[in-house]
Design a protein around this motif. Sequence first.
Motif, PDB file in Angstrom:
ATOM      1  N   MET A   1      -2.665  14.077  -4.720  1.00  0.00           N
ATOM      2  CA  MET A   1      -2.812  15.517  -4.829  1.00  0.00           C
ATOM      3  C   MET A   1      -1.481  16.089  -5.305  1.00  0.00           C
ATOM      4  O   MET A   1      -0.427  15.775  -4.759  1.00  0.00           O
ATOM      5  CB  MET A   1      -3.189  16.087  -3.455  1.00  0.00           C
ATOM      6  N   ASP A   2      -1.539  16.908  -6.335  1.00  0.00           N
ATOM      7  CA  ASP A   2      -0.364  17.627  -6.809  1.00  0.00           C
ATOM      8  C   ASP A   2      -0.240  18.942  -6.042  1.00  0.00           C
ATOM      9  O   ASP A   2      -1.249  19.513  -5.618  1.00  0.00           O
ATOM     10  CB  ASP A   2      -0.472  17.933  -8.301  1.00  0.00           C
ATOM     11  N   VAL A   3       0.989  19.413  -5.897  1.00  0.00           N
ATOM     12  CA  VAL A   3       1.244  20.665  -5.189  1.00  0.00           C
ATOM     13  C   VAL A   3       2.033  21.587  -6.106  1.00  0.00           C
ATOM     14  O   VAL A   3       3.004  21.159  -6.732  1.00  0.00           O
ATOM     15  CB  VAL A   3       2.041  20.415  -3.888  1.00  0.00           C
ATOM     16  N   VAL A   4       1.620  22.841  -6.183  1.00  0.00           N
ATOM     17  CA  VAL A   4       2.320  23.849  -6.972  1.00  0.00           C
ATOM     18  C   VAL A   4       3.066  24.776  -6.022  1.00  0.00           C
ATOM     19  O   VAL A   4       2.493  25.261  -5.039  1.00  0.00           O
ATOM     20  CB  VAL A   4       1.335  24.669  -7.838  1.00  0.00           C
ATOM     21  N   VAL A   5       4.334  25.029  -6.342  1.00  0.00           N
ATOM     22  CA  VAL A   5       5.158  25.929  -5.537  1.00  0.00           C
ATOM     23  C   VAL A   5       5.693  27.033  -6.449  1.00  0.00           C
ATOM     24  O   VAL A   5       6.673  26.824  -7.165  1.00  0.00           O
ATOM     25  CB  VAL A   5       6.338  25.183  -4.879  1.00  0.00           C
ATOM     26  N   PRO A   6       5.038  28.205  -6.464  1.00  0.00           N
ATOM     27  CA  PRO A   6       5.595  29.315  -7.241  1.00  0.00           C
ATOM     28  C   PRO A   6       6.788  29.886  -6.478  1.00  0.00           C
ATOM     29  O   PRO A   6       6.760  29.981  -5.249  1.00  0.00           O
ATOM     30  CB  PRO A   6       4.444  30.312  -7.316  1.00  0.00           C
ATOM     31  N   ALA A   7       7.838  30.231  -7.211  1.00  0.00           N
ATOM     32  CA  ALA A   7       9.041  30.720  -6.533  1.00  0.00           C
ATOM     33  C   ALA A   7       9.762  31.763  -7.379  1.00  0.00           C
ATOM     34  O   ALA A   7       9.837  31.646  -8.603  1.00  0.00           O
ATOM     35  CB  ALA A   7       9.982  29.556  -6.254  1.00  0.00           C
ATOM     36  N   TYR A   8      10.289  32.749  -6.717  1.00  0.00           N
ATOM     37  CA  TYR A   8      11.093  33.782  -7.368  1.00  0.00           C
ATOM     38  C   TYR A   8      12.375  33.969  -6.554  1.00  0.00           C
ATOM     39  O   TYR A   8      12.324  34.410  -5.397  1.00  0.00           O
ATOM     40  CB  TYR A   8      10.323  35.098  -7.458  1.00  0.00           C
ATOM     41  N   ASN A   9      13.496  33.590  -7.139  1.00  0.00           N
ATOM     42  CA  ASN A   9      14.810  33.719  -6.494  1.00  0.00           C
ATOM     43  C   ASN A   9      14.826  33.089  -5.098  1.00  0.00           C
ATOM     44  O   ASN A   9      15.171  33.737  -4.112  1.00  0.00           O
ATOM     45  CB  ASN A   9      15.251  35.181  -6.436  1.00  0.00           C
ATOM     46  N   GLU A  10      14.457  31.824  -5.038  1.00  0.00           N
ATOM     47  CA  GLU A  10      14.398  31.094  -3.767  1.00  0.00           C
ATOM     48  C   GLU A  10      15.399  29.939  -3.723  1.00  0.00           C
ATOM     49  O   GLU A  10      15.141  28.900  -3.122  1.00  0.00           O
ATOM     50  CB  GLU A  10      12.985  30.551  -3.540  1.00  0.00           C
ATOM     51  N   ALA A  11      16.554  30.128  -4.344  1.00  0.00           N
ATOM     52  CA  ALA A  11      17.545  29.050  -4.421  1.00  0.00           C
ATOM     53  C   ALA A  11      17.961  28.525  -3.051  1.00  0.00           C
ATOM     54  O   ALA A  11      18.250  27.341  -2.903  1.00  0.00           O
ATOM     55  CB  ALA A  11      18.783  29.515  -5.194  1.00  0.00           C
ATOM     56  N   PHE A  12      17.962  29.362  -2.050  1.00  0.00           N
ATOM     57  CA  PHE A  12      18.414  28.937  -0.730  1.00  0.00           C
ATOM     58  C   PHE A  12      17.388  28.092   0.020  1.00  0.00           C
ATOM     59  O   PHE A  12      17.741  27.376   0.954  1.00  0.00           O
ATOM     60  CB  PHE A  12      18.810  30.145   0.130  1.00  0.00           C
ATOM     61  N   THR A  13      16.109  28.153  -0.381  1.00  0.00           N
ATOM     62  CA  THR A  13      15.082  27.441   0.372  1.00  0.00           C
ATOM     63  C   THR A  13      14.280  26.422  -0.429  1.00  0.00           C
ATOM     64  O   THR A  13      13.664  25.541   0.159  1.00  0.00           O
ATOM     65  CB  THR A  13      14.083  28.445   0.984  1.00  0.00           C
ATOM     66  N   ILE A  14      14.287  26.514  -1.748  1.00  0.00           N
ATOM     67  CA  ILE A  14      13.381  25.700  -2.556  1.00  0.00           C
ATOM     68  C   ILE A  14      13.617  24.200  -2.398  1.00  0.00           C
ATOM     69  O   ILE A  14      12.661  23.423  -2.339  1.00  0.00           O
ATOM     70  CB  ILE A  14      13.428  26.119  -4.045  1.00  0.00           C
ATOM     71  N   ALA A  15      14.850  23.769  -2.306  1.00  0.00           N
ATOM     72  CA  ALA A  15      15.123  22.332  -2.218  1.00  0.00           C
ATOM     73  C   ALA A  15      14.517  21.735  -0.949  1.00  0.00           C
ATOM     74  O   ALA A  15      13.904  20.656  -0.998  1.00  0.00           O
ATOM     75  CB  ALA A  15      16.623  22.065  -2.272  1.00  0.00           C
ATOM     76  N   GLU A  16      14.634  22.421   0.153  1.00  0.00           N
ATOM     77  CA  GLU A  16      14.064  21.907   1.402  1.00  0.00           C
ATOM     78  C   GLU A  16      12.544  21.879   1.339  1.00  0.00           C
ATOM     79  O   GLU A  16      11.920  20.925   1.814  1.00  0.00           O
ATOM     80  CB  GLU A  16      14.533  22.738   2.600  1.00  0.00           C
ATOM     81  N   VAL A  17      11.940  22.881   0.745  1.00  0.00           N
ATOM     82  CA  VAL A  17      10.483  22.902   0.593  1.00  0.00           C
ATOM     83  C   VAL A  17      10.035  21.697  -0.232  1.00  0.00           C
ATOM     84  O   VAL A  17       9.101  20.983   0.137  1.00  0.00           O
ATOM     85  CB  VAL A  17      10.017  24.224  -0.062  1.00  0.00           C
ATOM     86  N   VAL A  18      10.721  21.446  -1.335  1.00  0.00           N
ATOM     87  CA  VAL A  18      10.367  20.305  -2.191  1.00  0.00           C
ATOM     88  C   VAL A  18      10.553  18.993  -1.445  1.00  0.00           C
ATOM     89  O   VAL A  18       9.691  18.108  -1.488  1.00  0.00           O
ATOM     90  CB  VAL A  18      11.183  20.335  -3.498  1.00  0.00           C
ATOM     91  N   ARG A  19      11.671  18.849  -0.755  1.00  0.00           N
ATOM     92  CA  ARG A  19      11.925  17.601  -0.015  1.00  0.00           C
ATOM     93  C   ARG A  19      10.850  17.349   1.045  1.00  0.00           C
ATOM     94  O   ARG A  19      10.385  16.220   1.210  1.00  0.00           O
ATOM     95  CB  ARG A  19      13.315  17.624   0.625  1.00  0.00           C
ATOM     96  N   VAL A  20      10.455  18.364   1.764  1.00  0.00           N
ATOM     97  CA  VAL A  20       9.410  18.206   2.783  1.00  0.00           C
ATOM     98  C   VAL A  20       8.090  17.809   2.130  1.00  0.00           C
ATOM     99  O   VAL A  20       7.408  16.888   2.603  1.00  0.00           O
ATOM    100  CB  VAL A  20       9.253  19.502   3.618  1.00  0.00           C
ATOM    101  N   LEU A  21       7.731  18.473   1.061  1.00  0.00           N
ATOM    102  CA  LEU A  21       6.476  18.144   0.384  1.00  0.00           C
ATOM    103  C   LEU A  21       6.477  16.724  -0.160  1.00  0.00           C
ATOM    104  O   LEU A  21       5.467  16.024  -0.093  1.00  0.00           O
ATOM    105  CB  LEU A  21       6.212  19.135  -0.756  1.00  0.00           C
ATOM    106  N   ARG A  22       7.591  16.262  -0.665  1.00  0.00           N
ATOM    107  CA  ARG A  22       7.668  14.908  -1.228  1.00  0.00           C
ATOM    108  C   ARG A  22       7.519  13.834  -0.151  1.00  0.00           C
ATOM    109  O   ARG A  22       7.176  12.705  -0.451  1.00  0.00           O
ATOM    110  CB  ARG A  22       8.955  14.720  -2.018  1.00  0.00           C
TER     111      ARG A  22
END
Length: 74
Positions: free
Chosen positions: A1-22
């Motif tokens: 299953m692929d996951v889409v993460v739309p983001a707007y100015n989320e530099a402080f949180t996006i990396a952790e979200v991606v790491r958890v999803l992976r």
Amino acid sequence: MDVVVPAYNEAFTIAEVVRVLRRVPSVGRVLGVSDGSRDETASRARAAGAEVLELSPNRGKGQAMRTALDYVTS
């Protein structure tokens, strides 16, 4: 299953979200959509292992999701 993460100015949180999803076994690829972000959202998502689409200017979550859908089905 692929996951889409739309983001707007989320530099402080996006990396952790991606790491958890992976780490989720059922998740294939993580596709981040930087929706007109003016910070490091796109580069941090890439560094964490996401494929990233960049939209400019900001088009809203709906268009970000449509862009991702077009990308994964083409």
